[in-house]
Enzyme design. Structure first.
Site, PDB file in Angstrom:
ATOM      1  N   SER A  16       0.836  -1.202   0.000  1.00 51.20           N
ATOM      2  CA  SER A  16       0.000   0.000   0.000  1.00 51.20           C
ATOM      3  C   SER A  16       0.867   1.248   0.000  1.00 51.20           C
ATOM      4  O   SER A  16       2.083   1.174   0.193  1.00 51.20           O
ATOM      5  CB  SER A  16      -0.924   0.021   1.235  1.00 51.20           C
ATOM      6  OG  SER A  16      -0.156   0.115   2.429  1.00 51.20           O
ATOM      7  N   ILE A  18       3.142   4.431  -0.224  1.00 53.05           N
ATOM      8  CA  ILE A  18       4.413   4.711  -0.883  1.00 53.05           C
ATOM      9  C   ILE A  18       5.078   3.435  -1.401  1.00 53.05           C
ATOM     10  O   ILE A  18       5.628   3.408  -2.501  1.00 53.05           O
ATOM     11  CB  ILE A  18       5.356   5.447   0.086  1.00 53.05           C
ATOM     12  CG1 ILE A  18       4.810   6.847   0.387  1.00 53.05           C
ATOM     13  CG2 ILE A  18       6.765   5.537  -0.478  1.00 53.05           C
ATOM     14  CD1 ILE A  18       5.532   7.543   1.528  1.00 53.05           C
ATOM     15  N   TYR A 150       8.172   6.912  17.095  1.00 50.62           N
ATOM     16  CA  TYR A 150       8.305   6.748  15.639  1.00 50.62           C
ATOM     17  C   TYR A 150       9.536   7.488  15.132  1.00 50.62           C
ATOM     18  O   TYR A 150      10.309   6.950  14.326  1.00 50.62           O
ATOM     19  CB  TYR A 150       7.040   7.274  14.960  1.00 50.62           C
ATOM     20  CG  TYR A 150       7.068   7.186  13.456  1.00 50.62           C
ATOM     21  CD1 TYR A 150       6.925   5.962  12.802  1.00 50.62           C
ATOM     22  CD2 TYR A 150       7.220   8.329  12.674  1.00 50.62           C
ATOM     23  CE1 TYR A 150       6.944   5.881  11.409  1.00 50.62           C
ATOM     24  CE2 TYR A 150       7.237   8.252  11.286  1.00 50.62           C
ATOM     25  CZ  TYR A 150       7.105   7.038  10.665  1.00 50.62           C
ATOM     26  OH  TYR A 150       7.127   6.957   9.301  1.00 50.62           O
TER      27      TYR A 150
END
Length: 249
Positions: A16, A18, A150
């Site tokens: 999915s 990029i 992240y």
């Protein structure tokens, strides 16, 4: 001649966003593409969309045995690999005081450990003169709300690349990093942005980006294609921000 004619490319997380757009563009430019993903249904749909006889291999990049299987299949089917795009990642935004040890470990297992051991495992099957591309994020260099974990997982990408440029010097394997800014993909829904909230969210984000809008997956894929292609043969060890200027705004 197509830019990647005769090349074998692996794109992790190619089901999915990029990753899929990158795999589609590589395949359209002549590469034999192998994509990996965790869910078989999403993987099957992606392979159908990518076309060009793309191959899907289900597995989790946090599982080191998965990397061994991908490397062995690439070697068995095509004699080796020319391009490796370490793209698979997860993101769950929370303030630091709410992050559990399990959530922390999950992020680092996929986003960082998965990249390191994916590269470690694939390099022996990579042809000399190959190209490695690591997907980082704007969050690695720009402070964004609730992104601490992240961002930490993605900040490692530049350090990995700098070291690998020297380690793989004798084999002329190039290593670069691509750092996308906000991109309009399915991940917006995973971040809790509903269809009702979407217009307001997009407008707020656009106001933070000098070009005035979110990026599109194909714009990131175009940059990825350049970095792994012969056109970038003298580009090595760079981190390319594809973020509409947000990193300096």
């Amino acid at each position: 001649m197509k830019k990647l004619e005769g090349k074998v490319a692996i794109v992790t997380g190619g089901n999915s966003g990029i990753g899929k757009e990158t795999a589609k563009l590589f395949a359209a430019n002549g590469a034999q593409v192998i994509v990996t993903a965790r869910r078989q249904d999403a993987l099957d749909a992606a392979v159908l969309d990518i076309g060009h006889e793309a191959i899907g291999i289900r597995g989790d990049v946090a599982d080191l045995e998965h990397h061994k299987y991908v490397a062995s299949e690439a070697k068995r089917l095509f004699g080796g690999v020319d391009i490796y795009v370490a793209n698979a990642a997860v993101i769950d935004l929370k303030p630091s005081n709410e992050v559990t040890p399990a959530e922390f470990d999950h992020h680092f297992a996929i986003n960082t450990r998965g990249v390191f051991f994916g590269v470690q495992t694939i390099v022996p099957s990579m042809h000399d003169g190959g190209s490695i591309l690591l997907t980082s994020s704007l969050a690695a260099t720009k402070v964004l709300d609730n992104h601490a974990v992240y961002a930490g997982t993605k900040a490692a990408m530049s350090a990995f690349a700098r070291n690998w440029v020297k380690e793989f010097k004798s084999r002329k394997i190039r290593v670069n990093v691509i750092s996308p800014g906000p991109v309009d993909t399915e991940i917006l829904a995973k971040l809790g942005v509903s269809e009702r909230e979407r217009p307001a969210f997009l407008e707020a984000m656009a106001n933070m980006i000098p070009v005035g809008r979110l990026g599109q997956p194909m714009e990131i894929a175009n940059a990825a294609l350049f970095l792994v292609s012969p056109e970038a043969s003298f580009v090595n060890g760079v981190e390319l921000h594809v973020d509409g200027g947000m990193s300096i705004a």
